[in-house]
Write a protein that holds these residues in place. Sequence first.
Motif, mmCIF file in Angstrom:
data_model
loop_
_atom_site.group_PDB
_atom_site.id
_atom_site.type_symbol
_atom_site.label_atom_id
_atom_site.label_comp_id
_atom_site.label_asym_id
_atom_site.label_seq_id
_atom_site.Cartn_x
_atom_site.Cartn_y
_atom_site.Cartn_z
ATOM 1 N N VAL A 157 -9.196 23.892 -18.524
ATOM 2 C CA VAL A 157 -9.083 25.316 -18.169
ATOM 3 C C VAL A 157 -8.234 26.049 -19.215
ATOM 4 C CG1 VAL A 157 -8.206 26.939 -16.450
ATOM 5 C CG2 VAL A 157 -9.429 24.891 -15.718
ATOM 6 N N TRP A 175 -12.643 23.273 -13.583
ATOM 7 C CA TRP A 175 -12.423 23.552 -12.165
ATOM 8 C C TRP A 175 -13.115 22.505 -11.283
ATOM 9 C CZ3 TRP A 175 -9.656 26.057 -8.701
ATOM 10 C CH2 TRP A 175 -10.158 26.189 -7.412
ATOM 11 N N SER A 176 -14.350 22.129 -11.625
ATOM 12 C CA SER A 176 -15.087 21.156 -10.814
ATOM 13 C C SER A 176 -14.388 19.799 -10.811
ATOM 14 C CB SER A 176 -16.517 21.007 -11.349
ATOM 15 O OG SER A 176 -17.222 22.226 -11.257
ATOM 16 N N HIS A 219 -15.496 26.256 -15.914
ATOM 17 C CA HIS A 219 -16.223 25.776 -14.728
ATOM 18 C C HIS A 219 -16.160 24.252 -14.637
ATOM 19 C CE1 HIS A 219 -19.267 25.376 -11.640
ATOM 20 N NE2 HIS A 219 -19.943 24.564 -12.432
ATOM 21 N N LEU A 238 -16.351 30.185 -20.455
ATOM 22 C CA LEU A 238 -16.645 30.197 -19.020
ATOM 23 C C LEU A 238 -17.238 28.863 -18.567
ATOM 24 C CD1 LEU A 238 -18.149 33.792 -18.621
ATOM 25 C CD2 LEU A 238 -15.897 32.989 -17.869
ATOM 26 N N ILE A 239 -18.094 28.292 -19.414
ATOM 27 C CA ILE A 239 -18.681 26.976 -19.080
ATOM 28 C C ILE A 239 -17.588 25.914 -19.005
ATOM 29 C CG2 ILE A 239 -20.229 25.152 -19.883
ATOM 30 C CD1 ILE A 239 -21.942 27.350 -21.169
#
Length: 381
Positions: A95, A200-201, A197, A193-194
């Motif tokens: 992140v 975060w996952s 994501h 952004l990818i």
Amino acid sequence: MLARARDARHREASRVTIIGAVIDFLLGVAKLLAGYFAHSQALIADGIHSLSDLLTDGIVLFASRQSSHGPDAEHPYGHGRFETIATVGLAVALVLVAAGIAYDAARRMFEQDVVSEPGVLALVVALSSIAGKEWIYHYTMRAAKRHRSEMLRANAWHSRTDAFSSVIVVIGIAGAMAGFTYLDAIAAIGVALIIAHIGWSLGWNALKELADTAVDERQRGLLRESIMGVDGVKDLHMLRTRHAGGQVLVDVHIIINPHISISEGHHISEVVSHRLLKEFEDVTDVTVHIDPEDDEEEAVSLSLPMRGEMLKRIRRQLEGHTEAGRIERFTLHYLAGKVGVELLMPFDDASQPDSCRDIERQFREALAADPLIESLRVYWY
């Protein structure tokens, strides 16, 4: 067997991570040198990014070593959570990388002079970095899938983010050479952004593991089906599972015939445990509780007297019966809030069927007034 599996997991995780660290170092140095001589600020930044991966590689090596240790007094369920904690750290790193890429891209959108006119050398090194990082990603991901390691999976994606950042560099260099200075910044924000994501996952799954989240309904159903397939298991309840660094810990209560022996009940529980460990590769620890009845909602027999007090109670009520002295064994069954009593008595030469039945009748009459006693059975041998 589990110790060998942990050692193999640790050895492969260490090998994969060390190989990745060496390539990270070589690529980082190559990017810095090429960026300096080719006048590419983006490539220099990407080189610093690659060298920073050595820190996360160190975290993976440390966590892999710790998680390979077996259970001990302070960690009775093993050290698998070290891997989970490391996964959270790597997710945070992803992140932060995404945030850094997005910030740098936004800055370059408003500072057009940041991207200069790099040469072909910068383009070649950036393309080589993409190929190298993609190779590390697939190499690490294969190991992660073999050993069901979320930590290695997170590190693999961290390597792929480097490939993404190198793609940004290639677009930036090509765009700068063609005069489209905004192209790299727009692509950078999309890739950021990818990456965010992905981070975060991975982080969310690791946090759920730290919170002892159970396996999904599909695997829970498979576990239940396997347990119910064991001879002697009448039903089950309180099937609880949790993850620990790619491993699954299982805790279950099985209901068996209340009139079988303790050793037979224990044998059934051992078969259940062995079956789960054999059929499910990710299951590494199984605790089986034996229940004679379903006590999930309420333990109705909990208030009943213990064996010593109950035997005193029975003997007091059988006082005056001369045959009571011949009782060789008492068996007590605590079921449905009552006690079932079984007596074992010898059948000698003087014993006759009628006299045996008369003795049983007298014992039942003596115990009939006790509200805690549900039934009486006398076995002769």
